[in-house]
Design a protein around this motif. Structure first.
Motif, PDB file in Angstrom:
ATOM      1  N   SER A 131      -0.360  10.093   4.707  1.00 37.68           N
ATOM      2  CA  SER A 131      -1.675   9.498   4.501  1.00 37.68           C
ATOM      3  C   SER A 131      -2.747  10.558   4.225  1.00 37.68           C
ATOM      4  N   ARG A 132      -3.505  10.352   3.156  1.00 39.73           N
ATOM      5  CA  ARG A 132      -4.605  11.273   2.855  1.00 39.73           C
ATOM      6  C   ARG A 132      -5.752  11.093   3.842  1.00 39.73           C
ATOM      7  N   TRP A 133      -5.785   9.940   4.517  1.00 43.88           N
ATOM      8  CA  TRP A 133      -6.874   9.699   5.459  1.00 43.88           C
ATOM      9  C   TRP A 133      -6.703  10.522   6.728  1.00 43.88           C
TER      10      TRP A 133
ATOM     11  N   VAL B 282       0.848  -1.192   0.000  1.00 46.46           N
ATOM     12  CA  VAL B 282       0.000   0.000   0.000  1.00 46.46           C
ATOM     13  C   VAL B 282       0.884   1.243   0.000  1.00 46.46           C
TER      14      VAL B 282
ATOM     15  N   ASP C 292      -2.109   6.112   0.675  1.00 42.38           N
ATOM     16  CA  ASP C 292      -3.366   5.374   0.856  1.00 42.38           C
ATOM     17  C   ASP C 292      -3.421   4.617   2.171  1.00 42.38           C
TER      18      ASP C 292
ATOM     19  N   ARG D 204      -7.034  13.054  -4.386  1.00 47.51           N
ATOM     20  CA  ARG D 204      -6.729  11.893  -3.539  1.00 47.51           C
ATOM     21  C   ARG D 204      -5.311  11.959  -2.980  1.00 47.51           C
TER      22      ARG D 204
END
Length: 464
Positions: A316-318, A7, A11, A80
């Motif tokens: 991390s985009r999260w 990953v 992401d 993203r």
């Protein structure tokens, strides 16, 4: 049985127990800028306090939704990447002029049209990515960082308009927060070093409260629940002059967002391609349309948070999506937003110095991959940085120029970006003329004849 593909860090989803702290750190990094635009525009229009509070909560709500769209992505909307969205300062002056003549409905009409225009132009801008080689992107990232440093300086001094602006105690508090951030980064365990900015702000706030830096009076006055409804201030009106002004702003914000997206792509190791750039700009346009509908203003990627990504190395985009969720909560719970708003400016200034400096340093890192011998690349960087910092150092330098020129050039980021693109084309794409030829030297990484192409990476040398 084959192993699952690794990953990408962009992401990867950090453990839930870390998401809130990392996301809150991003919110604190951009909060002051996010609420500044509605405060300035509403204040210039002499809106009552209740309307000002409504503008702020609406702004925070749409900031959160826009950030979620940009990070998580919906179909062809969203780059993203870990990108925070917020109101653009490039639109402040035009919106004040529009609002004083036609009121808020005229602003929102022009904002909706500008957002639709950005969505339509996004694929066109996506195809222009070839004009952003490392020479241009490194220069733009450097200008972004240097342009933001005065913002951190103003915060550290107490905030623009503060009665005690520049007081030694303000600068001492900012310096204390800066030292805490640096100390945590250097000596704390890995996770704590990733939230060094958040720890610095919390510790700074703990020191600021007993010293009388904070004023929580607005918390008691704020409502517990607030929901922004479409067209709260009336149906939008569409005036030609207002729309033209906002379309110029749209081009400026697209240029700035392009620089920010490329910068984050460099920092995270996920290079922005034509399609992803268009998707990011399309999300900008959609968020701007939402802003016009839900009583707020045009949106763009926030450079403040670009520096935070580079400093913490959390890609991390999260994490930023979690920050978007926090902003939605702040927009729905005005009392909670008032608590965050009570953080003193010097506390933010101490953290801002290291974050914004990180952006500039990232630009230098990108430029380190560019060849500067036997070509004109140094001239491209020198003139672009000079033009980009001119309005930063002399804010009134373009005051006598037409509004459209002032809007474009008074943003150091857009002025420097346009200059870098133009000079790169002039020196590295157009045929050479007598007196401007580059010396013929052997260079395995360049073009025939020894010329180094506009920003192509020079051969890497092993570190000694």
């Amino acid at each position: 049985m084959t192993d699952a593909a690794p990953v990408h860090p962009v992401d990867a989803v950090p453990p839930v127990r870390y998401l809130a702290a990392l996301g809150l750190q991003h919110v604190l990094a951009m909060y002051a800028g996010a609420v500044a635009v509605p405060l300035i525009v509403g204040g210039a229009m002499r809106l009552p306090p209740a309307d000002l509070a409504y503008l702020i909560t609406a702004d925070l709500l749409v900031c959160g939704v826009a950030t979620l769209i940009q990070c998580v992505g919906v179909w062809r909307f969203g780059v993203r990447l870990p990108i925070m969205q917020g109101c653009t300062f490039a639109a402040v002056s035009p919106m004040v002029l529009i609002g004083t003549e036609g009121g808020l409905p005229a602003i929102y009409g022009s904002v909706i049209v500008a957002g639709l225009a950005i969505m339509l132009l996004a694929p066109v801008f996506g195809r222009l990515l070839r004009f952003f080689p490392p020479l241009v992107t490194g220069t733009v990232i450097l200008i972004i960082g240097l342009s933001l440093l005065p913002v951190a300086g103003n915060w550290a001094a107490g905030g623009v308009g503060a009665k005690d602006f520049g007081a030694p105690r303000n600068l001492a508090l900012a310096a204390f927060v800066l030292l805490v951030v640096l100390g945590v980064q250097r000596f704390a365990p890995v996770f704590l070093s990733r939230i060094a900015v958040l720890i610095g702000i919390v510790v700074g706030l703990a020191v600021a409260v007993p010293l009388g830096f904070t004023d929580f009076g607005g918390v008691a006055d704020a409502d517990w629940l607030g929901v922004s409804t479409p067209f709260h201030f009336g149906a939008p009106t569409f005036e030609v002059s207002a729309i033209v002004s906002m379309l110029v702003v749209a081009l400026v914000t697209m240029t700035e967002t392009t620089g920010d997206l490329i910068a984050v792509g460099e920092m995270t190791g996920r290079k922005v391609e034509s399609r992803s750039l268009a998707d990011g700009l399309r999300a900008d346009g959609f968020s701007t349309v939402l802003g016009g509908v839900f009583n707020t203003f045009p949106y763009t990627a926030y450079a403040q948070n670009v520096g935070l990504v580079g400093m913490t190395r959390v890609r991390s985009r999260w994490v930023v999506a979690a920050a978007g969720g926090i902003l939605v909560l702040l927009g729905l719970l005005p009392k909670l937003g008032a608590v965050v708003a009570a953080i003193p400016a010097p506390v933010l200034g101490g953290a801002g110095l290291v974050m914004f400096g990180t952006v500039a340093a990232s630009g230098l890192r990108t430029l380190a991959r560019v060849g500067f011998q036997d070509n004109h690349n140094l001239t491209v960087v020198a003139v672009s940085v000079a033009v980009g910092l001119l309005p930063v150092g002399v804010p009134t330098v373009y005051a006598k120029f037409p509004d459209w020129f002032h809007t474009v050039m008074n943003s150091g980021i857009s002025a420097g970006c346009l200059t870098a693109i133009a000079l790169n084309l002039l020196f590295n794409h157009l045929p050479s003329r007598a007196g401007s030829a580059v010396a013929e030297v052997p260079d395995p990484g360049g073009l025939p004849g020894g010329r180094v192409q506009e920003g192509v990476e020079k051969p890497r040398e092993e570190a000694v």
